[in-house]
Design a protein around this motif. Structure first.
Motif, short mmCIF file in Angstrom:
data_model
loop_
_atom_site.label_atom_id
_atom_site.label_comp_id
_atom_site.label_asym_id
_atom_site.label_seq_id
_atom_site.Cartn_x
_atom_site.Cartn_y
_atom_site.Cartn_z
N UNK A 42 0.81 -1.22 0.00
CA UNK A 42 0.00 0.00 0.00
C UNK A 42 0.85 1.27 0.00
N UNK A 43 2.15 1.13 0.28
CA UNK A 43 3.02 2.30 0.30
C UNK A 43 4.47 1.85 0.12
N UNK A 44 5.27 2.71 -0.45
CA UNK A 44 6.70 2.38 -0.58
C UNK A 44 7.54 3.11 0.45
N UNK A 45 6.99 4.15 1.07
CA UNK A 45 7.79 4.94 2.00
C UNK A 45 7.15 5.09 3.39
N UNK A 46 5.89 4.75 3.52
CA UNK A 46 5.20 4.94 4.79
C UNK A 46 5.57 3.87 5.81
N UNK A 47 5.05 4.04 7.01
CA UNK A 47 5.33 3.05 8.06
C UNK A 47 4.51 1.77 7.84
N UNK A 48 3.37 1.90 7.18
CA UNK A 48 2.54 0.74 6.84
C UNK A 48 2.68 0.48 5.35
N UNK A 49 3.62 -0.37 4.99
CA UNK A 49 3.86 -0.67 3.58
C UNK A 49 2.97 -1.79 3.06
N UNK A 50 2.53 -2.66 3.96
CA UNK A 50 1.74 -3.84 3.57
C UNK A 50 0.49 -3.93 4.44
N UNK A 51 -0.60 -4.41 3.85
CA UNK A 51 -1.85 -4.67 4.57
C UNK A 51 -2.42 -6.00 4.11
N UNK A 52 -3.33 -6.52 4.90
CA UNK A 52 -4.01 -7.75 4.48
C UNK A 52 -4.85 -7.45 3.24
N UNK A 53 -4.93 -8.41 2.36
CA UNK A 53 -5.70 -8.26 1.13
C UNK A 53 -7.16 -8.61 1.43
N UNK A 54 -7.98 -7.58 1.57
CA UNK A 54 -9.39 -7.79 1.90
C UNK A 54 -10.17 -8.37 0.72
N UNK A 55 -9.61 -8.30 -0.48
CA UNK A 55 -10.29 -8.83 -1.66
C UNK A 55 -9.87 -10.27 -1.97
#
Length: 139
Positions: A42-55
Motif C-alpha cells: 500500500x506504500x513504498x515509504x510509509x510506516x505501513x507498507x503492507x496490509x491484508x488483502x481484503x479482496x
C-alpha cells in the motif's frame, strides 16, 4: 571465474522468525492458512507498507504473509519482501512457499545455479507445514 561469496548465517533461523510471525498474526485474531500470501503493498515509504488483502478470495494470510505484515519490508513483490524480512535469497523463499503448499518442485529453480538453496527452502517449507498443521487449531 570469481569466487562465490556466501552471506553469513542469520542470527535467528528463518523458521523461528516465521513461527513468531504466525503467533503474532494469530494473536491479532487473523486467520492464518496455507495458500497465497494474502497481503498487498500500500506504500513504498510509509510506516505501513503492507496490509491484508481484503479482496482475497480465501480470507487470511499464509505464514510468509504474516511475516510481511509484521516486518513491513520495503518491497513491492511479496516474495522479495519475505526474502528481505528473513535475510535469505529469493530462491529460498520460492522453495519454502512450494514446500509449504506441497507443490511440485519448480524445474526452473532445479536447473539453476541456486538449486541447493531452492531445495533447502523447499525442505524447510515442507517441515514447517507439519509444525503449522499441528498448531492450527490450538489456542
Amino acid at each position: 571465474m570469481p569466487a562465490i561469496v556466501h552471506a553469513p548465517a542469520p542470527a535467528v533461523a528463518p523458521v523461528e522468525i516465521l513461527k513468531t510471525a504466525v503467533r503474532w498474526a494469530r494473536a491479532q485474531g487473523w486467520r492464518v492458512r496455507i495458500g497465497s500470501f494474502g497481503v498487498v503493498p500500500v506504500s513504498t515509504h510509509g510506516s505501513r507498507r503492507w496490509e491484508r488483502d481484503e479482496l482475497e478470495r480465501d480470507a487470511g494470510t499464509d505464514p510468509l504473509g504474516c511475516l510481511i505484515l509484521q516486518a513491513q519490508p520495503p518491497a513491492l513483490d511479496p516474495e522479495r519482501a519475505a526474502a528481505k524480512a528473513l535475510g535469505v535469497d529469493l530462491c529460498w523463499v520460492v522453495g519454502f512457499a512450494d514446500g509449504l503448499s506441497m507443490e511440485a518442485k519448480d524445474s526452473a529453480w532445479i536447473a539453476s545455479l541456486k538449486r541447493l538453496n531452492y531445495l533447502k527452502g523447499y525442505e524447510t517449507g515442507a517441515s514447517f507445514r507439519m509444525w503449522f498443521k499441528s498448531t492450527e487449531n490450538v489456542s
